[in-house]
Design an enzyme around this catalytic site. Structure first.
Site, PDB file in Angstrom:
ATOM      1  N   ASP A  12       0.852  -1.362  -0.179  1.00 23.92           N
ATOM      2  CA  ASP A  12      -0.086  -0.149   0.010  1.00 23.92           C
ATOM      3  C   ASP A  12       0.843   1.336  -0.133  1.00 23.92           C
ATOM      4  O   ASP A  12       0.547   1.984   0.749  1.00 23.92           O
ATOM      5  CB  ASP A  12      -0.974  -0.038   1.137  1.00 23.92           C
ATOM      6  CG  ASP A  12      -1.713  -1.213   1.388  1.00 23.92           C
ATOM      7  OD1 ASP A  12      -2.278  -1.784   0.486  1.00 23.92           O
ATOM      8  OD2 ASP A  12      -1.835  -1.708   2.435  1.00 23.92           O
ATOM      9  N   GLU A  17     -11.377   0.248  -3.308  1.00 22.13           N
ATOM     10  CA  GLU A  17     -10.979   0.676  -2.175  1.00 22.13           C
ATOM     11  C   GLU A  17      -9.817   1.723  -2.590  1.00 22.13           C
ATOM     12  O   GLU A  17      -9.542   1.946  -3.781  1.00 22.13           O
ATOM     13  CB  GLU A  17     -10.513  -0.261  -1.386  1.00 22.13           C
ATOM     14  CG  GLU A  17      -9.658  -1.312  -1.928  1.00 22.13           C
ATOM     15  CD  GLU A  17      -9.572  -2.525  -1.293  1.00 22.13           C
ATOM     16  OE1 GLU A  17     -10.054  -2.828  -0.282  1.00 22.13           O
ATOM     17  OE2 GLU A  17      -8.741  -3.511  -1.669  1.00 22.13           O
TER      18      GLU A  17
END
Length: 471
Positions: free
Chosen positions: A13, A177
């Site tokens: 991420d 997301e």
């Protein structure tokens, strides 16, 4: 052709920002403390770890953390002379999104404020030209609309300055997301991760006239995905854009390097890769590139009891685990493990203890291989799910764990990603299939870690530790 990450090992991420000629990058950390590792670069390819963002119990309480929970995807931004980081501590989800700030990225970072109405994951911060701040996140639909949701906030206090409202929900793939919102040449872009963080992972994007849209999807979506291809980097997604000092554009994104026979296994976790950004008709397209110069040298050692910032602990404070020993090496004084990320596909780690101790290769608390030394005997132990078994013993001596190419055989399911060899005093105690320490077997969001620790609550002395990456 091999593709090497710019930050190897469990660093998922990624989020990036530029200040002048300096680039700063942060990643998720889940249950490991301190949280949110932070890196600096001048060229986007060679990165130096400068510490962590969440370093104090007031920011991240180790006692609350459990495997593959804790700190999910952060966003790092620089605005009006200050660095801002927003993230989700899923171990205290009901507090909302967590925001800290600093004038110096090396810290100290502020105590956190929370946006209590924003219950979900993957928050992003963006400012418009008037200075208004927008929080965009993947809402769980508990106090706000489900899906990709936005609210105007005060980042200094966490106060919500508008209602929460839905924005673009993606292209229809599963699990939209990881939103990131950008103002580029007068147009607002909203970039998402879709398809889940497994093989179907993808990056999609839309654009509109304002931070709330309305957004129009890029006709070439997904703008990055390696799904259903033979590319050596898979699970590509969760990207973040950055404009270089020369005006060009780049992106960082996560990916994995699976190996072995079907379904293929990744063991290092989700790593950080670099992508070139090409613009056409006002839309970006991302192409993963390999780290120039090939893989970095990750070899290092610990001989004087000083542990640098690469060392972390699952659900514990590293400072409470180890300290310099007056006779050299380190005093280990806690039953908790002190861990470092595995960053190579082939490697060797050695540890020498003056007394009882353990060297552990772990994916999580239920999937690990270990060497214990006590009372003149070294013991090899394997834990796979609910099964824990002694797999070898030998006279005590330096402990060594290596990852090597799998021996394999002629059966279609024989070859895992690697073999893990456990040795003591030069004697091989066990050679174990590496697939059982893979995400495909164990699940979760982390990668392999090497840990050192005591056997129980008694203190012990670590004489030396070395890690040698071999590519």
């Amino acid at each position: 052709m091999s593709f090497d990450p710019i930050i190897a090992g469990f660093h998922p991420d990624p989020t990036v920002c530029r200040v002048g000629d300096d680039y700063y990058l942060a990643t998720s950390s889940f249950e490991y403390v301190p949280g949110v590792p932070l890196f600096h670069s001048r060229d986007l390819t060679s990165w130096r770890r400068i510490g962590h963002i969440l370093t104090r119990p007031e920011q991240l309480d180790p006692d609350e953390l459990t495997p593959s929970r804790g700190i999910f995807a952060p966003t790092l931004r620089y605005h009006d002379g200050r660095f801002w980081m927003v993230t989700t501590n899923t171990s205290r989800m009901m507090s909302g999104q967590l925001i800290v700030h600093a004038t110096n990225p090396a810290g100290p970072w502020s105590d956190p404020v929370y946006v209590p109405g924003a219950l979900g994951i993957d928050p992003d911060l963006a400012w418009d030209e008037a200075g208004d701040c927008y929080l965009t996140y993947a809402s769980y639909g508990m106090r706000a609309p489900a899906g990709i949701t936005q609210v105007r906030i005060s980042p200094a206090t966490g106060a919500e300055l508008s209602e929460h409202y839905p924005v673009w929900q993606g292209t229809g793939l599963a699990h939209p997301e990881g939103p990131h919102l950008y103002l580029i040449d007068g147009t607002w872009y909203l970039m998402l991760a879709e398809g889940g963080t497994e093989r179907g992972h993808a990056v999609t994007i839309a654009r509109g006239p304002g931070p709330a849209g309305p957004f129009t999807a890029c006709p070439a979506n997904p703008i990055l995905s390696h799904r259903s291809t033979g590319h050596p980097v898979q699970n590509t997604g969760h990207a973040d854009l950055v404009q270089a000092a020369d005006g060009g554009w780049w992106a960082v994104h996560l990916g994995v390097r699976p190996r072995g026979t079907t379904p293929h296994f990744h063991v290092l976790g989700r790593e950080t890769f670099l992508a070139r950004v090409d613009w056409a008709d006002g839309w970006p397209a991302l192409t993963t590139v390999s780290r120039p110069g090939g893989p970095a040298d990750h070899s290092f050692g610990v001989t004087d009891g000083v542990f640098d910032s690469r060392w972390v602990a699952p659900g514990a404070d590293p400072a409470a685990i180890a300290a310099p020993h007056p006779e050299g090496g380190a005093l280990l004084r806690s039953a908790d493990l002190l861990c470092v990320r595995v960053t190579d596909r082939s490697w060797t780690a050695t540890a020498t203890f003056a007394g009882p101790g353990r060297l552990v290769l772990r994916l999580d608390h239920r999937h690990w291989y270990a060497l214990h030394v006590s009372d003149g005997v070294a013991t090899a132990i394997a834990r796979i799910g609910d099964l824990e078994q002694v797999v070898g013993t030998a006279p005590a001596g330096p402990l060594r764990i290596s990852a090597v190419a799998p021996a394999g055989d002629d059966s279609a399911s024989a070859s895992g990603p690697d073999d893990i060899v456990l040795s003591a005093a030069g004697t091989e105690l066990a050679r174990l299939d590496g697939r059982y320490l893979s995400t495909e077997v164990a699940g979760g969001f982390t990668g392999r870690m090497l840990g050192i620790g005591t056997l129980g609550t008694s203190e012990t002395r670590l004489v030396s530790f070395t890690y040698r990456g071999e590519g």
